[in-house]
Design a protein around this motif. Sequence first.
Motif, PDB file in Angstrom:
ATOM      1  N   VAL A  99       0.820  -1.206   0.000  1.00  0.00           N
ATOM      2  CA  VAL A  99       0.000   0.000   0.000  1.00  0.00           C
ATOM      3  C   VAL A  99       0.858   1.262   0.000  1.00  0.00           C
ATOM      4  O   VAL A  99       1.915   1.302   0.627  1.00  0.00           O
ATOM      5  CB  VAL A  99      -0.958   0.038   1.216  1.00  0.00           C
ATOM      6  N   PRO A 100       0.393   2.295  -0.703  1.00  0.00           N
ATOM      7  CA  PRO A 100       1.080   3.581  -0.625  1.00  0.00           C
ATOM      8  C   PRO A 100       0.805   4.208   0.740  1.00  0.00           C
ATOM      9  O   PRO A 100      -0.271   4.006   1.328  1.00  0.00           O
ATOM     10  CB  PRO A 100       0.446   4.395  -1.753  1.00  0.00           C
ATOM     11  N   ALA A 101       1.772   4.956   1.240  1.00  0.00           N
ATOM     12  CA  ALA A 101       1.631   5.588   2.551  1.00  0.00           C
ATOM     13  C   ALA A 101       2.458   6.863   2.599  1.00  0.00           C
ATOM     14  O   ALA A 101       3.298   7.117   1.728  1.00  0.00           O
ATOM     15  CB  ALA A 101       2.061   4.621   3.651  1.00  0.00           C
ATOM     16  N   VAL A 102       2.219   7.639   3.649  1.00  0.00           N
ATOM     17  CA  VAL A 102       2.977   8.862   3.903  1.00  0.00           C
ATOM     18  C   VAL A 102       3.471   8.795   5.340  1.00  0.00           C
ATOM     19  O   VAL A 102       2.703   8.498   6.262  1.00  0.00           O
ATOM     20  CB  VAL A 102       2.098  10.117   3.684  1.00  0.00           C
ATOM     21  N   ALA A 103       4.758   9.065   5.539  1.00  0.00           N
ATOM     22  CA  ALA A 103       5.363   9.049   6.872  1.00  0.00           C
ATOM     23  C   ALA A 103       5.174  10.404   7.536  1.00  0.00           C
ATOM     24  O   ALA A 103       5.377  11.445   6.919  1.00  0.00           O
ATOM     25  CB  ALA A 103       6.849   8.723   6.761  1.00  0.00           C
ATOM     26  N   ARG A 104       4.788  10.353   8.829  1.00  0.00           N
ATOM     27  CA  ARG A 104       4.567  11.583   9.582  1.00  0.00           C
ATOM     28  C   ARG A 104       5.153  11.428  10.982  1.00  0.00           C
ATOM     29  O   ARG A 104       4.847  10.472  11.691  1.00  0.00           O
ATOM     30  CB  ARG A 104       3.068  11.870   9.666  1.00  0.00           C
ATOM     31  N   LEU A 105       6.010  12.361  11.381  1.00  0.00           N
ATOM     32  CA  LEU A 105       6.600  12.360  12.717  1.00  0.00           C
ATOM     33  C   LEU A 105       5.542  12.781  13.728  1.00  0.00           C
ATOM     34  O   LEU A 105       4.860  13.791  13.537  1.00  0.00           O
ATOM     35  CB  LEU A 105       7.787  13.326  12.768  1.00  0.00           C
ATOM     36  N   THR A 106       5.398  11.997  14.798  1.00  0.00           N
ATOM     37  CA  THR A 106       4.446  12.358  15.842  1.00  0.00           C
ATOM     38  C   THR A 106       5.102  13.319  16.827  1.00  0.00           C
ATOM     39  O   THR A 106       6.329  13.358  16.951  1.00  0.00           O
ATOM     40  CB  THR A 106       3.942  11.120  16.606  1.00  0.00           C
ATOM     41  N   GLU A 107       4.264  14.061  17.528  1.00  0.00           N
ATOM     42  CA  GLU A 107       4.750  15.007  18.530  1.00  0.00           C
ATOM     43  C   GLU A 107       3.793  15.034  19.706  1.00  0.00           C
ATOM     44  O   GLU A 107       2.652  14.580  19.604  1.00  0.00           O
ATOM     45  CB  GLU A 107       4.851  16.412  17.927  1.00  0.00           C
ATOM     46  N   GLY A 108       4.256  15.602  20.806  1.00  0.00           N
ATOM     47  CA  GLY A 108       3.412  15.869  21.963  1.00  0.00           C
ATOM     48  C   GLY A 108       2.670  14.665  22.493  1.00  0.00           C
ATOM     49  O   GLY A 108       3.220  13.570  22.606  1.00  0.00           O
ATOM     50  N   ALA A 109       1.383  14.886  22.802  1.00  0.00           N
ATOM     51  CA  ALA A 109       0.559  13.855  23.423  1.00  0.00           C
ATOM     52  C   ALA A 109       0.416  12.615  22.539  1.00  0.00           C
ATOM     53  O   ALA A 109       0.392  11.487  23.048  1.00  0.00           O
ATOM     54  CB  ALA A 109      -0.815  14.422  23.763  1.00  0.00           C
ATOM     55  N   GLU A 110       0.327  12.820  21.221  1.00  0.00           N
ATOM     56  CA  GLU A 110       0.213  11.666  20.329  1.00  0.00           C
ATOM     57  C   GLU A 110       1.462  10.792  20.434  1.00  0.00           C
ATOM     58  O   GLU A 110       1.374   9.570  20.570  1.00  0.00           O
ATOM     59  CB  GLU A 110       0.020  12.116  18.880  1.00  0.00           C
ATOM     60  N   ARG A 111       2.633  11.411  20.391  1.00  0.00           N
ATOM     61  CA  ARG A 111       3.884  10.656  20.505  1.00  0.00           C
ATOM     62  C   ARG A 111       3.955   9.928  21.844  1.00  0.00           C
ATOM     63  O   ARG A 111       4.293   8.745  21.912  1.00  0.00           O
ATOM     64  CB  ARG A 111       5.086  11.589  20.340  1.00  0.00           C
TER      65      ARG A 111
END
Length: 177
Positions: free
Chosen positions: A125-137
């Motif tokens: 599957v195609p995807a996009v990488a995203r760095l998490t921050e704050g509460a999500e991380r």
Amino acid sequence: MSDQSTAAYEADAPDINNWNARVIAEVRANAGYAAWSSEADFAAGRPVPPRIPGLYDGHPGMPLILVHHTGAKSGRARISPLFYLPVGDNWAVFATHGGSPRHPAWYRNLMSNPQITVETGTETVPAVARLTEGAERERIWAEEVALVPKFAEFETAAGRQIPVVVLERADANEVRA
């Protein structure tokens, strides 16, 4: 860690190209599962996450995804087998680099070129990488450390906050844009 210590750390690591080739072949042959380390890897001291109850379902090895990405400096196509945590229909991956003070190359590549492809089980599957921050991380990291306490040791040894990257499913048009 000094440059000299870093060089010694890297010199003691098993040949990453041979390791990647073995694990990639196993993941493809076993619909997303592979032994993370061989006996030779254990003997060489490669950091290994422990087996996690409930994740194997009778499969050989641990569940892994294959992340296809582009080299930040070289522009060359790369494939990295990565341990992951499911996050809804997406995947969280962790740039532990086994406790190294340096980020793994795949992490630098994803941050430079976030449009990727993920092989998961028998699906690509195609995807996009995203760095998490704050509460999500923090939420994702806490869940991962609860499953694999060794990751907390990696963060301490690394002397850096381990990046948590979410690989989000995307449609093919979104990735090519």
